[in-house]
Design a protein around this motif. Structure first.
Motif, short mmCIF file in Angstrom:
data_model
loop_
_atom_site.label_atom_id
_atom_site.label_comp_id
_atom_site.label_asym_id
_atom_site.label_seq_id
_atom_site.Cartn_x
_atom_site.Cartn_y
_atom_site.Cartn_z
N UNK A 141 -71.07 -137.08 11.39
CA UNK A 141 -71.62 -135.76 11.08
C UNK A 141 -73.11 -135.87 10.76
N UNK A 142 -73.49 -136.93 10.07
CA UNK A 142 -74.88 -137.15 9.68
C UNK A 142 -75.71 -137.83 10.77
N UNK A 143 -75.10 -138.06 11.94
CA UNK A 143 -75.85 -138.64 13.06
C UNK A 143 -75.53 -140.09 13.32
N UNK A 144 -74.33 -140.52 13.00
CA UNK A 144 -73.89 -141.92 13.13
C UNK A 144 -74.67 -142.83 12.18
N UNK A 145 -74.88 -142.37 10.96
CA UNK A 145 -75.57 -143.20 9.97
C UNK A 145 -74.65 -144.33 9.52
N UNK A 146 -75.21 -145.49 9.32
CA UNK A 146 -74.46 -146.63 8.82
C UNK A 146 -73.57 -147.31 9.83
N UNK A 147 -73.44 -146.70 11.04
CA UNK A 147 -72.61 -147.31 12.09
C UNK A 147 -71.24 -147.73 11.54
N UNK A 148 -70.59 -146.81 10.86
CA UNK A 148 -69.30 -147.03 10.21
C UNK A 148 -68.22 -147.24 11.26
N UNK A 149 -67.31 -148.21 11.07
CA UNK A 149 -66.26 -148.44 12.06
C UNK A 149 -65.23 -147.31 12.11
N UNK A 150 -64.61 -147.17 13.25
CA UNK A 150 -63.56 -146.17 13.46
C UNK A 150 -62.36 -146.48 12.57
N UNK A 151 -61.73 -145.42 12.05
CA UNK A 151 -60.52 -145.59 11.22
C UNK A 151 -59.51 -144.51 11.57
N UNK A 152 -58.23 -144.88 11.53
CA UNK A 152 -57.13 -143.95 11.79
C UNK A 152 -56.08 -144.10 10.69
N UNK A 153 -55.17 -143.14 10.64
CA UNK A 153 -54.06 -143.21 9.68
C UNK A 153 -52.95 -144.06 10.30
N UNK A 367 -85.02 -141.33 -6.14
CA UNK A 367 -86.14 -142.24 -5.91
C UNK A 367 -86.56 -142.31 -4.44
N UNK A 368 -85.72 -141.82 -3.54
CA UNK A 368 -86.01 -141.90 -2.11
C UNK A 368 -87.18 -141.00 -1.75
N UNK A 369 -88.18 -141.57 -1.05
CA UNK A 369 -89.35 -140.81 -0.60
C UNK A 369 -89.41 -140.70 0.93
N UNK A 370 -88.69 -141.58 1.63
CA UNK A 370 -88.72 -141.57 3.10
C UNK A 370 -87.31 -141.30 3.62
N UNK A 371 -87.20 -140.39 4.58
CA UNK A 371 -85.89 -140.05 5.13
C UNK A 371 -86.04 -139.62 6.58
N UNK A 372 -84.97 -139.84 7.33
CA UNK A 372 -84.90 -139.32 8.69
C UNK A 372 -84.75 -137.80 8.65
N UNK A 373 -85.59 -137.11 9.41
CA UNK A 373 -85.44 -135.65 9.45
C UNK A 373 -84.13 -135.26 10.14
N UNK A 374 -83.71 -136.07 11.10
CA UNK A 374 -82.43 -135.82 11.76
C UNK A 374 -81.28 -135.89 10.75
N UNK A 375 -81.30 -136.90 9.88
CA UNK A 375 -80.28 -137.01 8.83
C UNK A 375 -80.38 -135.83 7.87
N UNK A 376 -81.59 -135.49 7.48
CA UNK A 376 -81.81 -134.39 6.52
C UNK A 376 -81.24 -133.08 7.04
N UNK A 377 -81.59 -132.71 8.27
CA UNK A 377 -81.14 -131.43 8.79
C UNK A 377 -79.63 -131.40 9.03
N UNK A 378 -79.08 -132.54 9.45
CA UNK A 378 -77.63 -132.60 9.64
C UNK A 378 -76.90 -132.48 8.31
N UNK A 379 -77.44 -133.14 7.28
CA UNK A 379 -76.81 -133.04 5.97
C UNK A 379 -76.86 -131.60 5.45
N UNK A 380 -78.01 -130.95 5.58
CA UNK A 380 -78.13 -129.58 5.09
C UNK A 380 -77.14 -128.65 5.79
N UNK A 381 -76.95 -128.85 7.09
CA UNK A 381 -75.99 -128.03 7.84
C UNK A 381 -74.56 -128.32 7.37
#
Length: 451
Positions: A141-153, A367-381
């Motif tokens: 949802x946030x743009x594939x941040x962290x490259x988290x592995x796929x998980x299923x139930x 404390x964060x001063x630098x961020x991806x705008x793509x991440x920012x806008x996806x998070x806000x949405x």
């Protein structure tokens, strides 16, 4: 607080829920059933996709792989003997070790040289099934941040899992390893299954949890985590050079003296990964990230004609303290605007949601001063959707959240929005870690705080 005490407390907390899961009600996007030797219908359920999320091209392939693994026919199974949380390892049989040989072995996985394809974890000790499940879609949802592995139930016949638990307990009988206490806690679950509805289904015949893809050939991202005491790991993280760059007031160009793609690529990627990590773990109440951060090597090459980054997996590896990069890769990248990059991988995501939010405890997002705008806008949405009944229903049905779990996510997202929006409006948030903006000829995008 030591890891051991965390484990004891978490198993108590996980046992307190009145939730009882009916496996027959789980449908998701896709459902596969397997028969155990006792004739029970074990299930593998692929949760539904979140509309508009940035799923990777191979995510569906990974989901299909996970739901093709049969504990009783095509995959060897072994209890996990490393780290702190119990799990069942799904091991791929090979010419030297058949499934029967793996199952009958002492489960020395390294000695057998078999590949671990997946890990099956439950809500025991510091692990929580909904956390593992939810990290996957939220990262997309946030743009594939962290490259988290796929998980299923996934579910497993309790008798089969109980035998794996007994095998682990016997293995650690004379050991002082941390994971010994976790397997002992799992043993208590099998002795009193009705007391653990977040681990055992409503019929008390199956254990359920998250089955996640096992990332291979990754390296510990020590320069992000640092080295030192477990008790002060988050304070240490804030003092490491990568986070200091993210929390600093200098722009990338001021730090490095250039906007050249190949020169800035590693720094920009690392800074984005670190700020993404802080936001994701803030949302997910992560308790045990620092020390559990990994990376893999990839080549990034800028293509000015398409204004895109071409990404290629690298076989670079450390031999002692020397990084060895295949000459064929160097030759292929010669003459291009290219750089060898460490891509962060967040593979250990089990200790979240109902745990202590360590990023909030140390005020990392503030404390964060630098961020991806793509991440920012996806998070806000995404944060706006948390008020919708659809979103709550999605997380409760597809991620197995309780109403309380969802309240935690909503509260964390509300706090994160407040922090980021106020910093952006005050001019204290710098959107300079989207690497695409450094491709030669790229136009400078316009930014808005209130999306």
């Amino acid at each position: 607080m030591s890891k051991k005490w965390i484990s004891v407390l978490c198993v108590t907390a996980c046992a307190s829920s009145s939730f009882a899961l009916n496996l027959s009600e789980l449908q998701g996007e896709r459902r596969v059933e397997f028969r155990s030797p006792q004739g029970l219908a074990e299930v593998c359920v692929v949760p539904k996709k979140w509309p508009g999320a940035s799923y990777r091209a191979d995510d569906v392939e990974k989901e299909n792989d996970l739901c093709s693994y049969d504990f009783h026919t095509n995959m060897g199974i072994c209890p996990k003997y490393t780290s702190t949380n119990p799990a069942i390892l799904l091991l791929k049989p090979n010419a030297s070790y058949s499934k029967a040989a793996i199952d009958a072995s002492n489960c020395d996985v390294k000695k057998m040289n078999v590949k671990t394809e997946a890990k099956f974890k439950q809500s025991v000790t510091c692990s929580y099934t909904p956390a593992i499940l939810a990290y996957y879609p939220i990262s997309r949802i946030l743009g594939n941040v962290g490259r988290v592995p796929v998980a299923v139930i996934r579910s497993m016949d309790r008798d089969v899992h109980s035998r794996q638990t007994d095998k682990a307990i016997a293995h650690f009988q004379n050991s002082a390893d941390e994971i010994k206490y976790s397997w002992n806690a799992m043993g208590k679950v099998h002795k009193n299954p009705a007391n653990y509805p977040t681990v055992i289904d409503g019929t008390l015949s199956q254990i359920y949890g998250a089955l996640s893809d096992n990332i291979k050939n990754e390296e510990q991202y020590v320069e992000v985590s640092g080295k030192g005491s477990y008790d002060t790991r988050y304070e240490r993280f804030l003092q490491q050079p990568p986070f200091l760059k993210v929390s600093g007031s200098q722009t990338v160009e001021q730090m490095l003296g250039t906007k050249d793609f190949a020169t800035v690529a590693q720094t920009v990627t690392q800074m984005k990964d670190v700020s993404d990590l802080v936001l994701l773990d803030t949302l997910m109440n992560q308790q045990d990230r620092i020390g559990n951060i990994h990376y893999k090597f990839y080549w990034y090459a800028a293509n000015p004609s398409t204004q895109k980054i071409e990404r290629m997996k690298s076989e670079a590896k450390w031999v002692g303290n020397q990084l060895q990069v295949p000459q064929a890769e160097r030759d292929l990248m010669a003459g291009k605007q290219a750089a060898l990059i460490k891509e962060m991988v967040l593979k250990d995501n089990d200790c979240g949601i109902v745990k202590t939010n360590m990023m909030r405890r140390v005020s990392a997002l503030e404390k964060v001063r630098h961020m991806s705008y793509n991440t920012y806008r996806r998070f806000m949405a995404f944060e706006r959707t948390l008020k919708d009944a659809y979103t709550k229903d999605y997380f409760m049905k597809e991620m197995l959240f309780t109403s309380s779990d969802y309240g935690v996510l909503v509260g964390n997202a509300s706090k994160a929005k407040q922090i980021l929006l106020s910093k952006c409006q005050a001019g204290e948030l710098i959107f300079d870690v989207d690497l695409e903006t450094y491709i030669p000829g790229a136009t400078k995008p316009s930014y808005r705080c209130d999306l």
